[in-house]
Structures are given as C-alpha cells and as structure tokens.
Design an enzyme around this catalytic site. Sequence first.
Site, PDB file in Angstrom:
ATOM      1  CE1 TYR A 149      50.065  20.552  10.686  1.00  0.00           C
ATOM      2  CE2 TYR A 149      51.822  20.056  12.240  1.00  0.00           C
ATOM      3  CZ  TYR A 149      51.136  19.768  11.072  1.00  0.00           C
ATOM      4  OH  TYR A 149      51.513  18.696  10.314  1.00  0.00           O
ATOM      5  CE  LYS A 153      48.219  17.439  10.868  1.00  0.00           C
ATOM      6  NZ  LYS A 153      47.494  16.791   9.746  1.00  0.00           N
TER       7      LYS A 153
END
Length: 246
Positions: A149, A153
């Site tokens: 994750y 990002k």
Amino acid sequence: MEICFKNKRALVTGAGKGIGRGIAVALAKCGASVTALTRSQADLDTLKQEVPGIETICLDVHDWDKTNEVLSPLPPFDLLVNSAGVSSGESCLEVSAEAYDNVMMINHRAILQITKIVAKGMIAKGEGGSIVNLSSIASLQGLTNHAVYASSKGALDSYTKVAALELAKHKIRVNCVNPTVVLTPMARKFWAQGEMRDAMINRIPLGRFLEIEDVVNPVIFLLSDMSAMINGITMPIDGGASAALV
C-alpha cells in the site's frame, strides 16, 4: 469566497463510499455536473437517491480495455478526482504477488489510465482543468504492515509531480492529498480502540483522526480557481504528524 463549479463537468472515481462519495456530493452542491464512478451498482443507486442529478458509471477499473471503452467516448471533463483505492496489510516479509498486483492495479495503474483519458479530453476542449489524486500519509512516513500500500501511494505521489509538469502547458493542474486515518464507517470499526489506535493517535499533534469532510474540503479547494497557482504538490492532511521527525 464561495466556491462555484457551475458549468464544470467533474469525474470522481471511488465515488460509492467514504471520501469519494463525500467529494462527489460536495462537487454537486457546488454546482458541478458530477459523474460518479465505482464498481458497486448498489452504492451508485443510493448515491443517486441522495443526489438525483448525478450521473453514474458502474465500472471495475481493473479492466483496462473496458475502462477505455466506457470513458473515452464521454464528453470532456473539467475536473477529475482519482479517489478509488484499496489497502493491503502485508509486511515486507509477507508480500504476495496477488496483493501487489491488486493494490498497484487500482492505486496506480488505473489512475494513470484514467488521468490519460481525461487529460486528453481536457486538452481537446482547450480550457484547462484540475486533477486531484487521493494518496496517503503512508507515502510520506513509514507505516508498518503496509508494504504494498505504501509503495503504491509513493508511486502515485511521484506520478502526480510528473503529470503536473507535463500537463501544465495545457493549463491542467495536478495535485495530491495525503490524509492520515480517515474515519469512514469501515475505519471507525477498525480504529475504535486498541494499541494500534493509541499509537497512531499519539503521532498526530492535533490529537484526532480525520473526518471525511477534513479531506473533502482541501480537495474542493485544490480543484477550484482559489488554488490557481498550486500545482504538483503532495498535501499532508494529518493534524501535523508529518511535521515531527518521529
């Protein structure tokens, strides 16, 4: 000064729930003609009840060809919010190919594709535009058990800067917001209590997590002409957490 998006067309991905839904509703209240995109028809149905004039698209952006087929013929948009995203809780020692492919597909590849399609429409229209990507504080600070994750990002932050540079000559601005924990209905259950909650709260000088409107309001600002000279930024929305080297 009141923000008005009258005569502006806006596309919001991930608009079925949480932050994306809040942004779609706020844009409609500000006068924009909003197209809400998500993969759940049930969520779109309830959104349509809440905002009767909203246009909806049920689409799984995993599918590159279908995304092109659905979005490319649409009239140009003036505003784009890339809010669709997924999370994953693997540590560096637990990363799987499936988790990597799923998270990077939604949090990065789909945004590149949708931005490409929408930006080409903005360029053809010739009136510029504004794009906001939903990133995370996880791209700016280490967050354990979020290896994939956080990576997705971080990649999104870098892409935002590249797109801002390349599209500026067309009067298209591209920016990113990077929230800490946002208390969506799902997040409220996960972060209700426990050591993880306490540790996270202790990293936030203002002492609380975000409500959905804490993210919606900065996004609306970045989409508007009030931020006309803001381009290529990553904006932490974290109550001051990123100001501390802890």
